[in-house]
Every structure is written in structure tokens, then in C-alpha cells.
Design a protein around this motif. Structure first.
Motif, short mmCIF file in Angstrom:
data_model
loop_
_atom_site.label_atom_id
_atom_site.label_comp_id
_atom_site.label_asym_id
_atom_site.label_seq_id
_atom_site.Cartn_x
_atom_site.Cartn_y
_atom_site.Cartn_z
N GLY A 168 111.60 -34.25 -92.96
CA GLY A 168 111.69 -33.06 -92.12
C GLY A 168 110.36 -32.71 -91.49
N TYR A 178 106.33 -35.03 -88.75
CA TYR A 178 107.65 -35.36 -89.30
C TYR A 178 107.49 -36.50 -90.28
CZ TYR A 178 112.11 -37.69 -89.84
OH TYR A 178 113.20 -38.29 -90.39
N ILE A 227 108.42 -28.52 -96.39
CA ILE A 227 109.40 -28.23 -95.34
C ILE A 227 109.80 -26.76 -95.41
CG2 ILE A 227 111.73 -28.76 -94.53
CD1 ILE A 227 111.33 -31.60 -95.63
N GLU A 231 109.61 -24.00 -92.30
CA GLU A 231 110.84 -23.55 -91.65
C GLU A 231 111.19 -22.10 -91.98
OE1 GLU A 231 114.16 -25.90 -92.88
OE2 GLU A 231 114.19 -25.11 -94.92
N LEU A 239 116.79 -26.64 -94.37
CA LEU A 239 116.74 -28.06 -94.72
C LEU A 239 115.98 -28.32 -96.02
CD1 LEU A 239 116.04 -29.65 -91.21
CD2 LEU A 239 118.23 -29.30 -92.36
#
Length: 400
Positions: A168, A178, A227, A231, A239
Motif C-alpha cells: 500500500g 508504494y 499504511i 491513510e 487498507l
């Protein structure tokens, strides 16, 4: 007492009798109950007319039995207790006792929805200090309502299933990248599963908890911390959590946990009326977390601020219907000492303070090949300890 040979330390004596789903080579899955080192084949018992046959047990999940309701659960438990304690039934029941070493334990429920709460005060304070060092710890609303996120039912896996390292977006040295998660973590949790649904537009009060909830099991809510931190600004997690959650194979019925019920910690401010409790629903559970068979933490569930009935009441207060197979997890179980912390994020303070494993290796977060096992015990009615079994998973490399 039982005529079955049961090791006193097995955790699966007559006080327990947890339900699960198992299979043998070349045979379809079916429902069973753990007793000592055996699984009692309920599908076989029902086919032989020893227990009620409503097609509940010749099935690949507990859902058909769970929806039958509290009276059916109580009657079946009483009948199994009778069969296993009365010597006159031995000749007919013994052929249905199958050694656990010869079966595969499967995911016990068909999961409808999945909600994960955030109910440990120690975990709430620690994560606030790590991720939001200048903000109140915990957040101002935390003591007013059971905070939760809605997870993904499709990635609830059976104990023993491998966990592939997720990929992610993440921030590395202030740059966006990523790739495979670099801070893979576990979360030691306890969950409960709903059996009897509720109607849309209604709510389930705390006093009705036992009319709807079938039992408890162990949960590992695997987490991708790098991640997650990127996020969750401001929403999330998404995720970072949805790639995998593991559950234990045995569901311990509420009746088996009567001796484990204790007063919950004081709540200040006093909860709103729909969250008020009229009976004790704290649980005196002792958890143990192992990495590669080495104990790293022993989180105490007794410190959880919000009880399971309060969590269920909050989840349905807006009229959201309860469905058979709904899974509700407690959130990470932690305590005040370092050895009480229920995840690597807290144990290593986000990687700053590595932990030393007994084999001489160090960890900041999980490495490929690591196996995480979470197990738990509780007081039983006869003074013994009952086991909630264990949930385990091994980390596999990412598929970038």
C-alpha cells in the motif's frame, strides 16, 4: 465429572464445551464440541437420535444453530452434558468422539459483518501518544461512546491460515511510496458473535445481550501500521486492516464464562442511558501472545473500559439490524505494564524500542516467516481454568 478421559490442564473439560467446525479427509465439514483431546461429532449424534436433529450440525458453520436462539443453545448444552456425564450413554456416544489430532479445525462461523472496537484505556492512551503526541490522550469522545471501525467480513480467516504481507501507500522519509508494509503488526483481541438477529430500526439494549449473542472467541486483527498512519488522515483505518483478520476455531458459549464475569472498571463520565449496565459483564480473561512460540506479552482483558453488552448496544442504537454471524471484536487488549501490551506498536513504541525474544533475536515489527499465536484462559465454574483455544497465523512475503 465425565466418563471421557480429560486432562485437568487441557482447558476443555465439562465447564467449557465450546463449539467448532471440523473436517476429516474425504468428508464434509460438520459441527463438533471440544472435550479433552477429542471433538464430539454432533452431526453423528443427531443422526443417531442422541440429540435433536434440526440439520444444525451437518453443516460447514455454526450459523444454523446460532440462529435457533437461547433456548436451543441451553437445551443442547444440557443434553451434551448429560451424554458425557452419564455412563449409561457411553457405548453409544464414544464412537462419536474423534481425536483432535485427526481432524482439521475450520473457520467456525460464516461472518455477516465485522466491527472492531477500541476499548482498552491503556491501548487508547498509548496509541494517542504515539500517533498524536500533542493531542488529548485518549480523544475527548473515547469515554463517552465505544469507538469502533467497520471492517471487512470477506477477509476473516480461520486460525492457521497464512497472512500475506500487504502492500500500500506509506510515507518514507517524508516521501510518498508504494510497496510492502514495513511495520506489520498483530492485535490481541477477544470477539463475540451474534446468533439471533434484530429487526431493522430497533436496537439491542444491554440487558438483551445474552438473548442475541452466542459466544466468544479470539481475534487477531492484523495491522499495517505504516499504511495506517498515512491513510488515517482523517478517516480510517481502511487498507491497513482489511487485508486479514484471524479468528480462533472454538466459540465458547456464554454459559461457560459465568465464573469469569466480574465488575467492569468504573466509567467516568457516567454512560448515557442506552449504555447503562445492570449486571457485571467485565471478563477475567488472561491472554498470552507468542511470536515463534516465545511469549512476548500477557494482556489482561479485565481492564477493558467498555463491556461487550455496551458495544452491542452502541452498534445497534441507530437501528442497524443485527445479523446471524455478525462478529464484534474488542480492540487491542493492553495493560499498564510493557508486558501487558497487546501489539507490537505499543511493545516497541512504534519501532523505537525493539523487544528481545527469548531466542536472542530482536523485533520492532513482524518479519516474514514469523508465526503469531494468541491464546487465552478464564475461570471455570468448578474452579478449573477453561481455554478459549488459540488463534495463529504465519506471515508470508508480499506480492508487490
Amino acid at each position: 465429572m465425565t466418563w471421557v478421559e480429560v486432562d485437568d490442564d487441557s482447558g476443555f473439560g465439562m465447564d467449557n464445551l465450546p463449539y467448532g467446525v471440523f473436517s476429516r479427509p474425504g468428508e464434509l465439514p460438520r459441527v463438533g464440541v471440544a472435550i479433552g483431546s477429542f471433538v464430539l461429532d454432533l452431526a453423528g449424534l443427531s443422526a443417531d437420535g442422541l440429540i435433536e436433529n434440526n440439520r444444525w450440525f451437518a453443516a460447514g458453520s455454526l450459523n444454523g444453530f446460532m440462529v435457533a436462539g437461547r433456548a436451543a443453545w441451553q437445551a443442547n448444552r444440557a443434553r451434551i452434558t448429560e451424554l458425557l456425564s452419564d455412563e449409561t450413554f457411553r457405548d453409544r456416544v464414544e464412537p462419536h468422539l474423534i481425536p483432535l489430532t485427526t481432524v482439521e479445525l475450520l473457520r467456525p462461523i460464516e461472518v455477516a459483518d465485522y466491527v472492531d472496537f477500541f476499548s482498552s484505556p491503556d491501548h487508547a492512551v498509548n496509541t494517542s501518544k504515539i500517533f498524536r503526541p500533542n493531542a488529548p490522550a485518549p480523544a475527548p469522545n473515547w469515554r463517552s461512546l465505544p469507538v469502533a471501525y467497520h471492517g471487512r467480513a470477506g477477509t476473516i480467516y480461520a486460525s492457521g491460515a497464512p497472512v500475506v504481507r500487504p502492500c500500500g501507500q506509506r510515507k518514507v522519509d517524508s516521501r510518498l511510496a508504494y510497496g510492502p508494509c514495513l511495520k506489520l503488526d498483530y492485535e490481541a483481541e477477544v470477539g463475540f458473535v451474534a446468533g439471533v438477529p434484530s429487526a431493522p430500526g430497533t436496537r439491542v439494549p444491554t440487558a438483551a445481550f445474552a438473548d442475541h449473542v452466542f459466544g466468544f472467541l479470539l481475534v487477531n486483527d492484523w495491522s499495517a501500521r505504516d499504511i495506517q498512519s498515512w491513510e488515517s488522515q482523517p478517516l480510517g483505518p481502511f487498507l491497513a486492516k482489511s487485508f486479514a483478520t484471524s479468528i480462533s476455531p472454538w466459540v465458547v458459549p456464554l454459559a461457560a464464562l459465568e465464573a469469569a464475569r466480574i465488575p467492569q472498571p468504573p466509567q467516568d463520565p457516567a454512560p448515557l442511558s442506552y449504555l447503562e449496565m445492570n449486571e457485571d459483564w467485565g471478563l477475567d480473561l488472561t491472554l498470552e501472545v507468542l511470536i515463534n512460540d516465545q511469549v512476548v506479552a500477557t494482556p489482561p482483558f479485565s481492564r477493558m473500559y467498555w463491556t461487550s453488552p455496551q458495544q452491542l448496544a452502541h452498534a445497534t442504537v441507530n437501528g442497524a439490524p443485527l445479523r446471524t454471524g455478525d462478529l464484534f471484536a474488542s480492540g487491542t487488549v493492553s495493560g499498564p505494564e510493557r508486558t501487558d501490551r497487546g501489539c507490537m506498536l505499543e511493545l516497541t513504541w512504534n519501532g523505537r524500542d525493539p523487544i528481545d525474544l527469548p531466542d536472542g533475536t530482536k523485533r520492532t515489527f513482524l518479519e516474514d516467516g514469523d508465526t503469531v499465536t494468541i491464546r487465552a484462559t478464564a475461570p471455570g465454574l468448578s474452579g478449573s481454568r477453561i481455554s478459549l483455544g488459540e488463534v495463529t497465523g504465519t506471515v508470508l512475503p508480499a506480492n508487490p
